[in-house]
Motif scaffolding. Structure first.
Motif, PDB file in Angstrom:
ATOM      1  N   LEU A  63       0.832  -1.202   0.000  1.00 22.26           N
ATOM      2  CA  LEU A  63       0.000   0.000   0.000  1.00 22.26           C
ATOM      3  C   LEU A  63       0.868   1.255   0.000  1.00 22.26           C
ATOM      4  O   LEU A  63       0.591   2.218  -0.719  1.00 22.26           O
ATOM      5  CB  LEU A  63      -0.932  -0.007   1.208  1.00 22.26           C
ATOM      6  N   GLY A  64       1.922   1.249   0.793  1.00 22.35           N
ATOM      7  CA  GLY A  64       2.833   2.388   0.824  1.00 22.35           C
ATOM      8  C   GLY A  64       3.505   2.613  -0.521  1.00 22.35           C
ATOM      9  O   GLY A  64       3.643   3.762  -0.978  1.00 22.35           O
ATOM     10  N   GLU A  65       3.935   1.537  -1.160  1.00 23.12           N
ATOM     11  CA  GLU A  65       4.556   1.655  -2.478  1.00 23.12           C
ATOM     12  C   GLU A  65       3.565   2.199  -3.502  1.00 23.12           C
ATOM     13  O   GLU A  65       3.899   3.088  -4.300  1.00 23.12           O
ATOM     14  CB  GLU A  65       5.079   0.295  -2.955  1.00 23.12           C
ATOM     15  N   ALA A  66       2.352   1.700  -3.474  1.00 17.36           N
ATOM     16  CA  ALA A  66       1.336   2.164  -4.428  1.00 17.36           C
ATOM     17  C   ALA A  66       1.026   3.639  -4.205  1.00 17.36           C
ATOM     18  O   ALA A  66       0.886   4.406  -5.167  1.00 17.36           O
ATOM     19  CB  ALA A  66       0.065   1.325  -4.289  1.00 17.36           C
ATOM     20  N   ASN A  80       9.506  16.809  -2.511  1.00 18.57           N
ATOM     21  CA  ASN A  80      10.820  17.236  -2.030  1.00 18.57           C
ATOM     22  C   ASN A  80      11.760  16.074  -1.680  1.00 18.57           C
ATOM     23  O   ASN A  80      12.566  16.163  -0.786  1.00 18.57           O
ATOM     24  CB  ASN A  80      10.705  18.230  -0.869  1.00 18.57           C
ATOM     25  N   GLY A  81      11.620  14.976  -2.363  1.00 17.89           N
ATOM     26  CA  GLY A  81      12.538  13.853  -2.179  1.00 17.89           C
ATOM     27  C   GLY A  81      12.152  12.884  -1.084  1.00 17.89           C
ATOM     28  O   GLY A  81      12.671  11.769  -1.023  1.00 17.89           O
ATOM     29  N   ASP A  82      11.278  13.280  -0.171  1.00 14.45           N
ATOM     30  CA  ASP A  82      10.893  12.384   0.925  1.00 14.45           C
ATOM     31  C   ASP A  82      10.155  11.156   0.410  1.00 14.45           C
ATOM     32  O   ASP A  82      10.357  10.049   0.904  1.00 14.45           O
ATOM     33  CB  ASP A  82      10.010  13.124   1.930  1.00 14.45           C
ATOM     34  N   MET A  83       9.309  11.341  -0.573  1.00 14.46           N
ATOM     35  CA  MET A  83       8.538  10.220  -1.104  1.00 14.46           C
ATOM     36  C   MET A  83       9.457   9.229  -1.803  1.00 14.46           C
ATOM     37  O   MET A  83       9.286   8.019  -1.664  1.00 14.46           O
ATOM     38  CB  MET A  83       7.465  10.732  -2.066  1.00 14.46           C
ATOM     39  N   HIS A  84      10.451   9.735  -2.518  1.00 17.53           N
ATOM     40  CA  HIS A  84      11.398   8.848  -3.195  1.00 17.53           C
ATOM     41  C   HIS A  84      12.189   8.032  -2.174  1.00 17.53           C
ATOM     42  O   HIS A  84      12.372   6.822  -2.334  1.00 17.53           O
ATOM     43  CB  HIS A  84      12.353   9.653  -4.089  1.00 17.53           C
ATOM     44  N   ALA A  85      12.624   8.687  -1.117  1.00 18.27           N
ATOM     45  CA  ALA A  85      13.392   7.996  -0.076  1.00 18.27           C
ATOM     46  C   ALA A  85      12.528   6.958   0.639  1.00 18.27           C
ATOM     47  O   ALA A  85      12.985   5.847   0.937  1.00 18.27           O
ATOM     48  CB  ALA A  85      13.950   9.008   0.924  1.00 18.27           C
ATOM     49  N   ALA A  86      11.283   7.331   0.906  1.00 17.03           N
ATOM     50  CA  ALA A  86      10.375   6.393   1.580  1.00 17.03           C
ATOM     51  C   ALA A  86      10.101   5.184   0.697  1.00 17.03           C
ATOM     52  O   ALA A  86      10.036   4.043   1.186  1.00 17.03           O
ATOM     53  CB  ALA A  86       9.069   7.090   1.934  1.00 17.03           C
ATOM     54  N   LEU A  87       9.948   5.409  -0.593  1.00 17.61           N
ATOM     55  CA  LEU A  87       9.704   4.304  -1.518  1.00 17.61           C
ATOM     56  C   LEU A  87      10.905   3.375  -1.580  1.00 17.61           C
ATOM     57  O   LEU A  87      10.756   2.146  -1.524  1.00 17.61           O
ATOM     58  CB  LEU A  87       9.380   4.854  -2.906  1.00 17.61           C
TER      59      LEU A  87
END
Length: 110
Positions: A63-66, A80-87
């Motif tokens: 779910l987080g990846e989607a 701001n890059g946070d989503m990329h790092a979290a993914l």
């Protein structure tokens, strides 16, 4: 004073304590068997719980990846890059968990 016993009377006198001891042993064995059965049922429930926790963790990561991928596709979303790092972190954890489970399954086989 002399007590006279016949062979049948002697066998009867010796058989009573034996019968009581056998009955007590049977009751104890029955109690142990019940306790072992209850413990086995608890262990099966614990294993089922762990399987469900692992499945839930996989679902949460999926779910987080989607969500991360969907947010990245929105043109005016500012990540701001946070989503990329979290993914990337979610993918890393997912692969580490998969490797751990693979190791555990191989160890269980041998």
């Amino acid at each position: 004073m002399v007590i006279e016993l016949s062979v049948g009377g002697l066998i009867t006198l010796l058989g009573i304590p034996t019968a009581i001891t056998a009955f007590c042993s049977w009751m104890l064995q029955r109690r142990i068997t019940k306790r072992e059965k209850a413990q086995e049922e608890r262990e099966q429930a614990r294993e089922q719980n762990e399987v469900l926790i692992i499945k839930g963790m996989g679902a949460a990561i999926a779910l987080g990846e989607a969500t991360a991928q969907a947010v990245q596709r929105i043109p005016d979303a500012h990540c701001n890059g946070d989503m990329h790092a979290a993914l990337e972190y979610a993918r890393k954890v997912k692969h580490e968990h998969k490797e751990f489970m693979t190791e555990q399954s191989v160890q269980a086989l041998y």
